[in-house]
Structures are given as structure tokens and as C-alpha cells.
Design a protein around this motif. Structure first.
Motif, PDB file in Angstrom:
ATOM      1  N   ASP A 250     -35.611  13.550 -27.509  1.00  0.00           N
ATOM      2  CA  ASP A 250     -35.019  14.444 -26.638  1.00  0.00           C
ATOM      3  C   ASP A 250     -35.885  15.324 -25.961  1.00  0.00           C
ATOM      4  OD1 ASP A 250     -35.370  15.532 -29.149  1.00  0.00           O
ATOM      5  OD2 ASP A 250     -33.126  16.182 -29.254  1.00  0.00           O
ATOM      6  N   GLU A 251     -37.035  15.860 -26.661  1.00  0.00           N
ATOM      7  CA  GLU A 251     -38.099  16.601 -26.391  1.00  0.00           C
ATOM      8  C   GLU A 251     -38.804  15.998 -25.231  1.00  0.00           C
ATOM      9  OE1 GLU A 251     -40.621  17.016 -29.721  1.00  0.00           O
ATOM     10  OE2 GLU A 251     -39.081  18.293 -30.668  1.00  0.00           O
ATOM     11  N   LYS A 252     -39.110  14.895 -25.066  1.00  0.00           N
ATOM     12  CA  LYS A 252     -39.755  13.986 -24.021  1.00  0.00           C
ATOM     13  C   LYS A 252     -39.109  13.189 -23.108  1.00  0.00           C
ATOM     14  CE  LYS A 252     -43.791  13.321 -24.006  1.00  0.00           C
ATOM     15  NZ  LYS A 252     -45.001  14.068 -23.500  1.00  0.00           N
ATOM     16  N   HIS A 253     -37.564  13.334 -23.225  1.00  0.00           N
ATOM     17  CA  HIS A 253     -36.696  12.682 -22.547  1.00  0.00           C
ATOM     18  C   HIS A 253     -36.944  12.710 -20.994  1.00  0.00           C
ATOM     19  CE1 HIS A 253     -33.127  10.007 -21.802  1.00  0.00           C
ATOM     20  NE2 HIS A 253     -32.532  10.941 -21.494  1.00  0.00           N
ATOM     21  N   ASP A 254     -36.820  11.743 -20.389  1.00  0.00           N
ATOM     22  CA  ASP A 254     -36.883  11.646 -18.693  1.00  0.00           C
ATOM     23  C   ASP A 254     -35.770  11.089 -18.282  1.00  0.00           C
ATOM     24  OD1 ASP A 254     -37.686  11.507 -16.157  1.00  0.00           O
ATOM     25  OD2 ASP A 254     -39.780  10.590 -16.576  1.00  0.00           O
ATOM     26  N   GLU A 255     -35.059  12.078 -17.762  1.00  0.00           N
ATOM     27  CA  GLU A 255     -33.843  11.379 -16.953  1.00  0.00           C
ATOM     28  C   GLU A 255     -33.784  10.508 -15.918  1.00  0.00           C
ATOM     29  OE1 GLU A 255     -30.640  11.417 -17.885  1.00  0.00           O
ATOM     30  OE2 GLU A 255     -30.677  13.324 -19.254  1.00  0.00           O
ATOM     31  N   ALA A 256     -34.921  10.764 -15.228  1.00  0.00           N
ATOM     32  CA  ALA A 256     -35.218   9.862 -13.948  1.00  0.00           C
ATOM     33  C   ALA A 256     -35.611   8.435 -14.495  1.00  0.00           C
ATOM     34  CB  ALA A 256     -36.714  10.123 -13.140  1.00  0.00           C
ATOM     35  N   ALA A 257     -36.375   8.328 -15.554  1.00  0.00           N
ATOM     36  CA  ALA A 257     -36.879   6.971 -16.192  1.00  0.00           C
ATOM     37  C   ALA A 257     -35.474   6.452 -16.942  1.00  0.00           C
ATOM     38  CB  ALA A 257     -37.904   7.234 -17.071  1.00  0.00           C
ATOM     39  N   TRP A 258     -34.941   7.316 -17.451  1.00  0.00           N
ATOM     40  CA  TRP A 258     -33.544   6.871 -18.372  1.00  0.00           C
ATOM     41  C   TRP A 258     -32.829   6.123 -17.298  1.00  0.00           C
ATOM     42  CZ3 TRP A 258     -32.181   5.180 -22.785  1.00  0.00           C
ATOM     43  CH2 TRP A 258     -31.140   5.422 -23.319  1.00  0.00           C
ATOM     44  N   ALA A 259     -32.474   6.877 -16.067  1.00  0.00           N
ATOM     45  CA  ALA A 259     -31.543   6.156 -15.228  1.00  0.00           C
ATOM     46  C   ALA A 259     -32.184   4.673 -14.745  1.00  0.00           C
ATOM     47  CB  ALA A 259     -31.578   7.195 -14.017  1.00  0.00           C
ATOM     48  N   GLU A 260     -33.065   4.438 -14.793  1.00  0.00           N
ATOM     49  CA  GLU A 260     -33.685   3.201 -14.461  1.00  0.00           C
ATOM     50  C   GLU A 260     -33.146   2.062 -15.539  1.00  0.00           C
ATOM     51  OE1 GLU A 260     -37.544   3.014 -13.264  1.00  0.00           O
ATOM     52  OE2 GLU A 260     -37.319   4.839 -11.884  1.00  0.00           O
ATOM     53  N   VAL A 261     -32.988   2.295 -16.615  1.00  0.00           N
ATOM     54  CA  VAL A 261     -32.515   1.586 -17.656  1.00  0.00           C
ATOM     55  C   VAL A 261     -31.187   1.187 -17.372  1.00  0.00           C
ATOM     56  CG1 VAL A 261     -32.120   1.229 -20.154  1.00  0.00           C
ATOM     57  CG2 VAL A 261     -34.112   2.560 -19.375  1.00  0.00           C
ATOM     58  N   PRO A 262     -30.817  -0.190 -17.394  1.00  0.00           N
ATOM     59  CA  PRO A 262     -29.359  -0.598 -17.018  1.00  0.00           C
ATOM     60  C   PRO A 262     -28.483   0.004 -18.247  1.00  0.00           C
ATOM     61  CG  PRO A 262     -30.893  -2.535 -17.177  1.00  0.00           C
ATOM     62  CD  PRO A 262     -31.882  -1.242 -17.615  1.00  0.00           C
ATOM     63  N   GLU A 263     -27.449   0.639 -17.650  1.00  0.00           N
ATOM     64  CA  GLU A 263     -26.419   1.085 -18.512  1.00  0.00           C
ATOM     65  C   GLU A 263     -26.135   0.470 -19.912  1.00  0.00           C
ATOM     66  OE1 GLU A 263     -23.611   3.078 -16.141  1.00  0.00           O
ATOM     67  OE2 GLU A 263     -22.732   4.323 -17.694  1.00  0.00           O
ATOM     68  N   ALA A 264     -25.812  -0.720 -19.812  1.00  0.00           N
ATOM     69  CA  ALA A 264     -25.467  -1.579 -20.945  1.00  0.00           C
ATOM     70  C   ALA A 264     -26.589  -1.589 -21.953  1.00  0.00           C
ATOM     71  CB  ALA A 264     -25.183  -2.876 -20.457  1.00  0.00           C
ATOM     72  N   ARG A 265     -27.685  -1.340 -21.702  1.00  0.00           N
ATOM     73  CA  ARG A 265     -28.818  -1.480 -22.362  1.00  0.00           C
ATOM     74  C   ARG A 265     -29.234   0.057 -23.145  1.00  0.00           C
ATOM     75  NH1 ARG A 265     -32.799  -4.931 -19.554  1.00  0.00           N
ATOM     76  NH2 ARG A 265     -34.288  -3.234 -20.015  1.00  0.00           N
ATOM     77  N   ARG A 266     -28.664   1.092 -22.521  1.00  0.00           N
ATOM     78  CA  ARG A 266     -28.879   2.372 -22.988  1.00  0.00           C
ATOM     79  C   ARG A 266     -28.387   2.666 -24.517  1.00  0.00           C
ATOM     80  NH1 ARG A 266     -27.296   5.689 -17.634  1.00  0.00           N
ATOM     81  NH2 ARG A 266     -28.466   4.170 -16.104  1.00  0.00           N
ATOM     82  N   ARG A 267     -29.093   3.216 -25.454  1.00  0.00           N
ATOM     83  CA  ARG A 267     -28.675   3.437 -26.538  1.00  0.00           C
ATOM     84  C   ARG A 267     -29.207   5.044 -26.849  1.00  0.00           C
ATOM     85  NH1 ARG A 267     -26.755  -0.517 -25.739  1.00  0.00           N
ATOM     86  NH2 ARG A 267     -26.883  -2.580 -26.995  1.00  0.00           N
ATOM     87  N   GLU A 268     -28.311   5.778 -27.359  1.00  0.00           N
ATOM     88  CA  GLU A 268     -28.525   7.242 -27.764  1.00  0.00           C
ATOM     89  C   GLU A 268     -28.346   7.024 -29.292  1.00  0.00           C
ATOM     90  OE1 GLU A 268     -26.866  10.285 -25.181  1.00  0.00           O
ATOM     91  OE2 GLU A 268     -26.903   9.066 -23.497  1.00  0.00           O
ATOM     92  N   GLY A 269     -29.064   8.138 -29.711  1.00  0.00           N
ATOM     93  CA  GLY A 269     -28.816   8.200 -31.541  1.00  0.00           C
ATOM     94  C   GLY A 269     -29.531   9.520 -31.828  1.00  0.00           C
ATOM     95  N   ARG A 270     -29.578   9.429 -33.234  1.00  0.00           N
ATOM     96  CA  ARG A 270     -30.550  10.533 -33.772  1.00  0.00           C
ATOM     97  C   ARG A 270     -31.588   9.663 -34.624  1.00  0.00           C
ATOM     98  NH1 ARG A 270     -28.804  14.866 -32.179  1.00  0.00           N
ATOM     99  NH2 ARG A 270     -30.275  15.924 -33.692  1.00  0.00           N
ATOM    100  N   GLY A 271     -32.640  10.274 -34.900  1.00  0.00           N
ATOM    101  CA  GLY A 271     -33.716   9.790 -35.574  1.00  0.00           C
ATOM    102  C   GLY A 271     -34.672  10.771 -36.390  1.00  0.00           C
ATOM    103  N   ILE A 272     -35.501  10.225 -37.402  1.00  0.00           N
ATOM    104  CA  ILE A 272     -36.326  10.818 -38.107  1.00  0.00           C
ATOM    105  C   ILE A 272     -37.733  10.465 -38.118  1.00  0.00           C
ATOM    106  CG2 ILE A 272     -36.895  11.547 -40.683  1.00  0.00           C
ATOM    107  CD1 ILE A 272     -34.026  10.523 -41.439  1.00  0.00           C
TER     108      ILE A 272
END
Length: 436
Positions: free
Chosen positions: A260-282
RNA sequence: CGGGACGUAGCACAGCCUGGUAGUGCGCCUGCUUCGGGAGCAGGAGGCCGGAGGUUCGAAUCCUCUCGUCCCGACCA
């Protein structure tokens, strides 16, 4: 081990201080006990897990040509003054004064020490590259230790350090480490995704965090599902072949992945919606290229081919070994307890003797136990069946071999797979064969 | 480092407000019954109530200090 003779103190209730699943389960399964804030004693079963993880980490380091060594936990302040970090590191560094009034410290990391050791002995470009690592306890005086072993003050870390002639060499070392990390996490049963991390003043894109997906993770993560389709087991990248290594790096870092700290909305928008995964991590690992940040001020130089002096380019590569224990449990548990991946389980199997004292049960349980040459756990306690089953599930042994009075007569055991809950009644030989 | 809590038996907690010499469940020990998913009955052991001062005839309880631990937030393998 015989459970009746072991210090594996399982708890029915959860100690109040444990907030997250892994912490709770590590205490309940008798893996660790806290001795001070953020400092833990590793009890026999927990220590086995730590050793299993260390072994895998170590083997994968060896596979890319890194050399294992061991540096001390206590360091002199001298080297840290040379690098300028003695002041820069701040209160997170645990400082100690010895009886002569000398300033010592409990090492939070080892760049200075290894740079010193290397500069003592490496004088020529012919001696490079070098990559060395050790698995040693570190101490960082965290402001707020929490989550059990996931954010302790004392923790076990694998730290590797690479020394190359130039930037291009350092990139190769960096990528080798990344490959070793992917293989390591794969073997631990974890899905770890390399994500671009902050590089500090050095710049460039040569720092990655390795994030294990787990619902209770500390950071939010966004990634392209394309990553999930990579079959790391089948893709047999050769760390020592430049083209392969390049191919690997493109594969591992080619699709979008960010915390989330390095998340880039513009780049994220280019990922096809069906392939977007959000979650949490360690975060379980972090690798850096930092050029001559330590070699320069500390005077590490080698003679180049032309007789001139070259300052080696360095990188460092950390895996939180003790944190991984927590991360693995976060990823693999259910309401009943831990579900160890086979590769790290403290015992490959538990043999549950439902009726100690019964000649047939004892004979069969002992036969099963002997087959594991002492590596399995034999539950020979005089407890009720329910208590033994509950403890076996809690401790998370991959396999449970249940020897009861019914089956002992006919030569049948019940074999339970912890991960699936599947139970089958088979002969002891078959059970042993299935466990492999 | 800011904010908030809590220290009573191995674990989880009650008692504290309104002072009178410590209790419940689980665990542990013994006996009997039971015995394939954390049994039942009976008996028992275990705590100078985190520590030090103070108030009081008397402190787990009130006051002060101190040590320890946890939670939320900002930072890190």
C-alpha cells in the motif's frame, strides 16, 4: 521424541497477551515462551521448526554460490563509527559498555563487520565476486514489539552480502538472491511476491520486499494475478546462466505488485480488472543493492585489471527466519491449530497410542515410532483420546498415525492428513509408505 | 515516541469502588468409575495479591514511587 518425556507444554486456553493467530498458536502449541518483551525462548518443538527453515534457507543460498559463515552477535562500535551509522542508527541499536568502558553493541545487522572482514583479505578484482551469508540472532530495540515472534526485538535473520566489481556484477548478484528467495519461500510452502521497495538515497529499482500473503498481514498488497500463474517448480531457472537469470527477473517482477505504501493507482488501473488482486501480506524478506555506501567510507578497495583501485559494489539480502515461523502459521492454520507444511514441521508425524499399557497398542506404536528413527513424535501419554487428538491437531503434525486397540489386533492404523482432515484405515506399512 | 490499559495459583479471571487476612473455572497430584474427539465423582497440593514506601489497630483493596507487560498510532527482517 516421546511426548511424555518432552517439554512441549500445550495450553488449552490462550494467554491474554496473544492477539493474532500465530502468536496464540505458538504459545498454545508449546513452541515458544516469552522471556521479556519481544524476546522469546524457543522450546524443543519450536527450535526444530526454526532449524528446518534455516536449513532450507541455507541450502538455497548454497545453490546460488553464497558461502555460509558465522559472525558474532556482539560488535565493537569502531566499525560503525567508520561507516557513520553509529550515530545514524539511533536508539534501535542496543548499546553495551564492557568493563573497560569500551562501547559495544548487539548487532542489528552486519554490513560493517563483513565489509571489514572482506577488506582485510580481498585485494584483487580476481577475488570478486563474493557472496557470504550467515544465520544469526539480531537485536533491534523496537519501540513496540508485538505479534509474538513476528515483531520481536531479538530475532533470527539470514543476512547475505554481495561484493562485486561494478554495478553490472552487483545486478547479477541481486538477481541470484531473488531467485534463491523465490525457491526458498516455495519450499516453505509460501506464496511470496517480490514487491518494489524504497531504495533510499541510492535510487534505481534495486530493492524488493518479499511479501507473503496472509489475511492478518501488516501491509495491504495489490498484485496482478498473472503472478499466481507462474509455476516456480517447473520453471527451472539456472542462476549461473545470464540469459536464464534475466528471464527469471522479468518473470518475477514483470507484473504489477506493490504494498500500500508504494501503490500506484495509475499503474494499477492498467491491470485488467479480472486480474487485480488485493489482500494483506507479511514482509519476510528484503533485498537491497546499495553500491559503495559501505565500501567507500570503510576503504574497501581492490586492484583492478589495469592496476588501478576499484571500490566494490555491494548488496545485502535479509530473510526473517524467526518471523517466517509466524508467517507460516498465519498462512497455515485453522480453528483447531497449526497445519505445518511438510518441509518445516517439527515432526513428520505423530504416532498416537490411544491405549498405552495395552500390549498390542504398545507394540504397534513402538514399531511405528522405530520406523521414523526417533524423528517422529510418539504420544505415549496416559491421556484420553480426545485430549491427544486435540493436541495433535493443535501442534499441526502433517500426519497422525492413530494406533488403537481395535486396529492393533488386526494390524490396522488410522492415518490422518492434517491439511485435508482425510482419514484412512490402512496397514502400518501402507501408512509409512504414504508418508514417505 | 505520543495515546490507553493491565499486573491476584501454571492458564483465564473474580474480589478492589464501600479496608477485616484470598476465591472460581481449567490445568496439576491421589483414589474409584470411565476410556476413539479436551470425562464423572471424591479428596488434595499450589498464591508473602509485581516490588518499595506510606496511611491505618488492620491493606490485594486507599495514597506515592518504581518495575514489568499489553493494546492503538507513527517506524522496521
Amino acid at each position: 521424541m516421546r511426548l511424555s518425556r518432552s517439554l512441549i507444554p500445550t495450553l488449552k486456553e490462550t494467554p491474554a497477551e496473544a492477539q493474532i493467530a500465530s502468536h496464540r498458536l505458538m504459545l498454545r502449541a508449546g513452541l515458544v515462551r516469552q522471556t521479556s518483551s519481544g524476546i522469546y525462548a524457543w522450546l524443543p518443538a519450536g527450535w526444530k521448526v526454526l532449524q528446518n527453515i534455516s536449513r532450507i534457507v541455507s541450502e538455497e543460498q548454497a545453490n546460488i554460490g553464497a558461502q555460509e559463515m558465522l559472525m558474532p552477535t556482539v560488535q565493537s562500535s569502531e566499525l560503525w563509527k567508520q561507516s557513520g551509522r553509529y550515530d545514524a542508527y539511533g536508539p534501535e541499536m542496543l548499546r553495551i559498555t564492557d568493563r573497560h568502558g569500551r562501547e559495544l553493541l548487539y548487532g542489528p545487522t552486519n554490513e560493517e563487520m563483513l565489509t571489514d572482514l572482506v577488506r582485510q583479505s580481498i585485494k584483487s578484482y580476481r577475488d570478486l565476486p563474493q557472496c557470504l551469508f550467515h544465520i544469526q540472532w539480531k537485536f533491534r530495540d523496537e519501540v513496540r514489539p508485538r505479534f509474538g515472534v513476528m515483531r520481536g526485538r531479538e530475532f533470527l535473520m539470514k543476512d547475505a552480502y554481495s561484493f562485486d566489481l561494478d554495478y553490472e556484477g552487483a545486478v547479477v548478484s541481486y538477481r541470484k538472491q531473488m531467485l534463491a528467495y523465490m525457491r526458498t519461500f516455495q519450499r516453505l510452502g509460501l506464496k511470496a511476491i517480490p514487491m518494489v521497495a524504497d531504495t533510499g538515497p541510492i535510487g534505481g529499482n534495486l530493492s524488493h520486499e518479499f511479501i507473503v500473503l496472509a489475511p492478518t498481514g501488516e501491509s495491504g498488497v495489490f498484485y496482478d494475478a498473472a503472478f499466481e500463474d507462474i509455476d516456480w517448480e517447473k520453471s527451472n531457472f539456472n542462476a549461473h546462466d545470464p540469459a536464464d537469470l534475466e528471464n527469471f527477473f522479468q518473470t518475477a517482477t514483470g507484473s504489477y505488485a506493490a504494498t500500500d505504501e508504494k501503490h500506484d493507482e495509475a499503474a494499477w488501473a492498467e491491470v485488467p480488472e479480472a486480474r487485480r488482486r488485493e489482500g494483506r501480506g507479511i514482509e519476510v524478506g528484503h533485498i537491497f543493492y546499495f553500491g559503495t555506501k559501505y565500501s567507500e567510507p570503510m576503504g574497501l578497495k581492490v586492484a583492478g585489471q589495469d592496476g588501478g583501485q576499484l571500490v566494490p559494489h555491494m548488496g545485502s539480502y535479509g530473510v526473517g527466519v524467526s518471523r517466517l515461523v509466524g508467517a507460516i502459521i498465519e498462512a497455515f492454520h485453522d480453528d483447531a491449530g497449526i497445519i505445518w507444511p511438510d518441509s518445516v514441521a517439527p515432526f513428520p508425524a505423530v504416532i498416537i497410542n490411544l491405549k498405552p499399557g495395552d500390549a498390542a497398542c504398545d507394540a504397534m506404536a513402538e514399531q511405528a515410532y522405530a520406523a521414523f528413527k526417533g524423528q517422529a513424535l510418539l504420544d505415549d501419554r496416559d491421556e484420553r483420546a480426545g485430549a491427544k487428538f486435540a493436541d495433535a491437531d493443535l501442534m499441526g503434525h502433517p500426519w497422525q498415525i492413530v494406533v488403537g486397540p481395535r486396529g492393533a489386533k488386526t494390524g490396522v492404523v488410522e492415518l490422518k492428513r492434517r491439511s485435508t482432515g482425510e482419514k484412512v484405515e490402512v496397514s502400518l506399512e501402507d501408512a509409512l509408505a504414504r508418508i514417505g
